[in-house]
Write a protein that holds these residues in place. Sequence first.
Motif, PDB file in Angstrom:
ATOM      1  N   ALA A  97       0.826  -1.198   0.000  1.00  0.00           N
ATOM      2  CA  ALA A  97       0.000   0.000   0.000  1.00  0.00           C
ATOM      3  C   ALA A  97       0.867   1.257   0.000  1.00  0.00           C
ATOM      4  CB  ALA A  97      -0.918   0.004   1.219  1.00  0.00           C
ATOM      5  N   TRP A 113      -6.637   0.085  -0.954  1.00  0.00           N
ATOM      6  CA  TRP A 113      -5.786  -0.924  -0.329  1.00  0.00           C
ATOM      7  C   TRP A 113      -6.343  -1.310   1.040  1.00  0.00           C
ATOM      8  CZ3 TRP A 113      -1.211  -2.688  -2.712  1.00  0.00           C
ATOM      9  CH2 TRP A 113      -0.912  -2.048  -3.924  1.00  0.00           C
ATOM     10  N   ARG A 150      -6.113  -5.395  -2.314  1.00  0.00           N
ATOM     11  CA  ARG A 150      -6.980  -4.243  -2.576  1.00  0.00           C
ATOM     12  C   ARG A 150      -8.291  -4.615  -3.243  1.00  0.00           C
ATOM     13  NH1 ARG A 150      -3.686  -1.785  -7.694  1.00  0.00           N
ATOM     14  NH2 ARG A 150      -2.725  -3.723  -8.306  1.00  0.00           N
TER      15      ARG A 150
END
Length: 393
Positions: free
Chosen positions: A9, A337, A373
């Motif tokens: 992320a 994410w 995600r």
Amino acid sequence: MPVSDKNRAPDPGFGLYYHWPFCRKKCPYCDFNSHVREAVDQSRWTAALLTELGWFSARVSPKRLTSIFFGGGTPSLMEPETVAALIDGAKRYFEFADDIEITLEANPTSVEAASFAAYRQAGVTRLSLGVQSMRDEALKFLGREHSVSEALNAIELARTHFSNISFDLIYALPGQTPAAWRSDLAEALSLAGDHFSLYQLTIEPNTGFAGAVRRGEFQVPPEDEAETLFEITQSVCVEAGWPAYEISNHARPGFECRHNLTYWRYGEYLGIGPGAHGRIVEAGVRTAYQQKKRPESWLAAVETDSHGTDIVAPLPSQEERAEEMLLMGLRLEEGVWHENFEAVIGAPMTRFIRRDRLDQLIEAGLMTEDAQRLRATTKGRLVLNSLLPEILV
């Protein structure tokens, strides 16, 4: 900023937005907080913007600033000394990231282009040009003051001073054919740019165009024709190596707008100036701010109270924050994410998602999900506002 590890992320960043509300004229399509004034005391406005910045800086925990964005209005009407003072003022309150992105929106008129070198010297690293069209007749319809020739000259001049330039184009204009838009887009992509914002013309309330449409002076293309133009936009840009990293934004890899990514990734940002919006965590609560819109009202408030805040809206519930984060993040090709979501919301995404409906949307090719995600597909991002109510608990 691009994600170096596609399985990790990204940091949403922390941004600062300065709003310069003044324009030479009001474009008929524009519903931004912009105002025409014959004279502006720039030293007084600089002092007020820095006063409000100081007031807000005391309300956020120490952070490293990753982007500054000068928006408007018409920021290229600012004197370079004003821009330099506002950048230097931000340094007094925040540590700057080594690779901080500092964007200034500019009109591509020859008069404003003359300041490009001075803006670069003031500290601006990225220029965003309001080109809007590659056709003079369209520029006239849109109420723009520049010609295509001026725009091309401004792009060339900008490239001599900036290694990162962006420009905007508006499509789905009355009578615009797919062939004409394809041609305009191909020409734009051939220029030495790094980032494009490509927007469909929308008729906003209380604008000059809203009145013109009511009077029957013109009509925008119907929805199916506008969708065809959107599809052309996507295919032409992808073929040219300019994929959409957000619904309306395309960039060469590595040139995504870092400041706007902070918005879409649900990072914190300060909004300074008339009508500016901000999102910060204050006393542990994510809070939305909006400043007074009318320039004179905002200025008087700042000079009296050190800020011109009009609306303060805490977002204490996880449900409110989750909905807002998903609405913003699913605009991005990268999606939302799970790691960032849980860090900001304080609970896993699965708590707010209807699994059965999400599975149906994945089956329909509108969304995808993996361990990292949740994403809307290109097709799904076209109907994002209708997807979200479907999946939220």
